[in-house]
Design an enzyme around this catalytic site. Structure first.
Site, PDB file in Angstrom:
ATOM      1  N   ASP A 247      32.414  59.594  43.327  1.00 15.88           N
ATOM      2  CA  ASP A 247      33.417  59.317  44.366  1.00 15.88           C
ATOM      3  C   ASP A 247      34.076  60.616  44.842  1.00 15.88           C
ATOM      4  OD1 ASP A 247      32.858  56.623  43.726  1.00 15.88           O
ATOM      5  OD2 ASP A 247      34.367  56.654  42.144  1.00 15.88           O
TER       6      ASP A 247
ATOM      7  N   SER B 261      37.569  51.264  45.994  1.00 17.31           N
ATOM      8  CA  SER B 261      38.391  50.637  44.962  1.00 17.31           C
ATOM      9  C   SER B 261      39.692  51.389  44.713  1.00 17.31           C
ATOM     10  CB  SER B 261      37.595  50.593  43.652  1.00 17.31           C
ATOM     11  OG  SER B 261      37.285  51.906  43.237  1.00 17.31           O
TER      12      SER B 261
END
Lengths: 365, 365
Positions: free
Chosen positions: A255, A13
């Site tokens: 992440d 993303s």
């Protein structure tokens, strides 16, 4: 620093503001010397924790158009692949096709698959994403699921050491994943009690456990291992380490952690410490740096005006949504301020949170 | 490093592979300590020089949805704004509205507007973008047009020193831009002949001229200036420096250069060198680092296999498009390998390409 010619293709993303997904992963990889090709699976204003976000998801056909042009231009040349948040099954299938193609063209490709699906019992992708990830697992070199994602992938409820063993066995033996890292398992009593003394937390404060499980044996087994079952007969080599939890919630930590594992994963060089696998060495670096960055972020958040560090309170948050967004804003990962940590400045043997060998793991129950 | 709390909102193109637009600008800004909010005006596989690129442009309504959510969440908090490639007039108008709003809310906002429209006589945006940029100019703190973009904005053909003076006068006095940098003007004879000795190139090799023009006076005028007209009566303070050209074409150089100017532009601190304006000091840093990165990229390209560094040949390129893409690939800016240059490692007074005061500029003709 990355070796000459190392290049990561990162597919996850994008948010304009803050540090989740690619914004949490790309800069650290770049700082550590990797050229990064950056595919954005969504383009949003901010992460979903703020309550409202504007922007669009990238469709499967848009992703395919990008991949096809890259292939046509001979630009699909990564040595490593990193995939994270991909919200729909169709887009994920496009990524899966690409991963197959890359792996076929270059079997030495190192693929870190972070099966981003949810956390703490809550799913934040479409449910039909789960079987696509299961199909993709055999392509992966390393996977970094959280606790909940292990349960989704293996359909095993993690409630005791035996279920943890079974889940890892499924990932290694049914899905052929050679390397698994579970970043943060709450230290419930069944887990705490089964830990060897060397791994038990030193303080009574709340802790999480980071576990790495690799089918690679350690380079020089210690005498205690050679006296018991040889490693080759076990499913995998297990390492673990406790890390104290920090109060409140930070976004993008997984992440960042996955990107750091990929950056530090060097399967073709012997770890400096003979008790490590290449995976546990990478996880130790990632854990050390992630925790140091979180601590710095927490310390910074504590210096903010009071209204930007109000505690979580669902009722007050509902009455005034900005109460929540201000708190979120103050807790965005301090990657830029903390970039020396990413580069390893000041990190040495004495302050590395090294994952320790858990040599009796497969014999315990 | 950037001061505490400095935050850039960058609005420009995104490519998966290579270093143009945001990929050329964001990493350097981050390395220099800026948190960067990253809005992607396009999401393409690669820059257009490769001949084919897949992906999509971000529509005006998609941009507005992102800006509105950021405003709603109180995330529009940049201290600096950087805008680059925005391919259509409608999207550019959305950015213009945002810039007005930000400037109104925070008049101290430093806005570097790079009016990316074309190069060397070729337009690569829709023609109706030009008047929108003209309207936006009064919002800008610094603009960084190339030679061709100065002509588009001012409708003045740059053919002699007088036309250059007229164009700069229009930018400063009709469009109220306080700071203009033209990064690379070909050193034609009219320009070369008018240069003061201190700025003339030292060698006969091909050179480009970088000019900065600031309405800020230098902090301590030299004796030679005080003997002539006081600066306050001139349109602006001019600095310039020659830089040797490197063979072949590199993409993204202007985007990198603009980002570095923004990173080093410190209007509220007195430049270390009393002969500098804050603008010329920033341009000197940007020129030095950009040229060093280009030199490193060129040196690297020279080590590639021959087929990846074939000279430009339109006929052969047309017969074999991959001939061109391979050359392009080898000439992508080496930002990651060269990140120490960005951080200023090894750059000091002795090797800085400092822009020199051109004190007779406005008196020459």
């Amino acid at each position: 620093m990355a070796a000459e010619g190392e290049r990561v293709l990162s597919i996850q993303s994008h948010v304009v503001f803050g540090y989740v997904g690619g914004k949490a992963a790309v800069f650290p990889l770049q700082c550590l010397g990797y050229d990064v090709d950056v595919v954005n699976t969504v383009n949003f204003s901010n992460h979903s924790g703020y309550g409202r976000s504007g922007g669009t998801k990238t469709s499967a056909s848009e992703l395919n158009a990008i991949f096809e042009s890259m292939e046509h231009n001979e630009l699909l040349m990564p040595t490593r692949l990193l995939t994270g948040y991909i919200p729909g099954a169709e887009a994920l299938s496009a990524v899966s096709q690409l991963a197959k193609k890359l792996k076929h063209a270059k079997p030495s490709l190192i693929y870190l698959l972070d099966p981003v699906m949810g956390d703490a019992g809550r799913l934040y992708v479409a449910p039909d994403v789960v079987p696509v990830y299961q199909e993709m697992l055999p392509l992966a070199t390393v996977i970094t699921p959280n606790w909940f994602e292990v349960e989704l992938l293996t359909r095993i409820k993690l409630k005791d050491l035996v279920s943890l063993q079974r889940a890892l066995k499924i990932l290694h033996e049914e899905y052929y994943v050679p390397n698994v890292v579970i970043s943060s398992i709450p230290l419930k009593s069944w887990l705490l009690d089964s830990l060897p003394d060397a791994i038990k937390p030193s303080s009574d404060s709340e802790n999480l456990l980071c576990i790495s499980s690799s089918t690679t044996p350690i380079s020089s087994p210690s005498s205690s291992i050679s006296m018991t079952t040889p490693l080759s007969s076990s499913t995998s080599t297990i390492h673990a380490q406790c890390v104290p939890t920090l109060p409140g919630y930070f976004s993008g930590v997984g992440d960042l952690f996955s990107a750091l594992i990929l950056a530090h994963f060097l399967p073709h060089s012997t770890p400096a410490n003979p008790q490590c696998t290449p995976l546990s060495a990478a996880a130790s670096q990632a854990l050390t740096k992630t925790h140091a960055l979180l601590q710095a972020t927490h310390d910074y958040a504590m210096t903010l005006p009071e209204e930007e560090r109000l505690p979580t309170d669902d009722e007050l948050d509902a009455a005034n949504p900005l109460r929540k967004t201000r708190r979120m804003r103050g807790r965005e990962l301090g990657l830029i301020k903390g970039q020396d940590i990413i580069r390893g400045v000041g990190i040495d043997e004495t302050n590395t949170r090294r994952l320790q060998l858990w040599d009796q793991f497969w014999e315990s129950s």
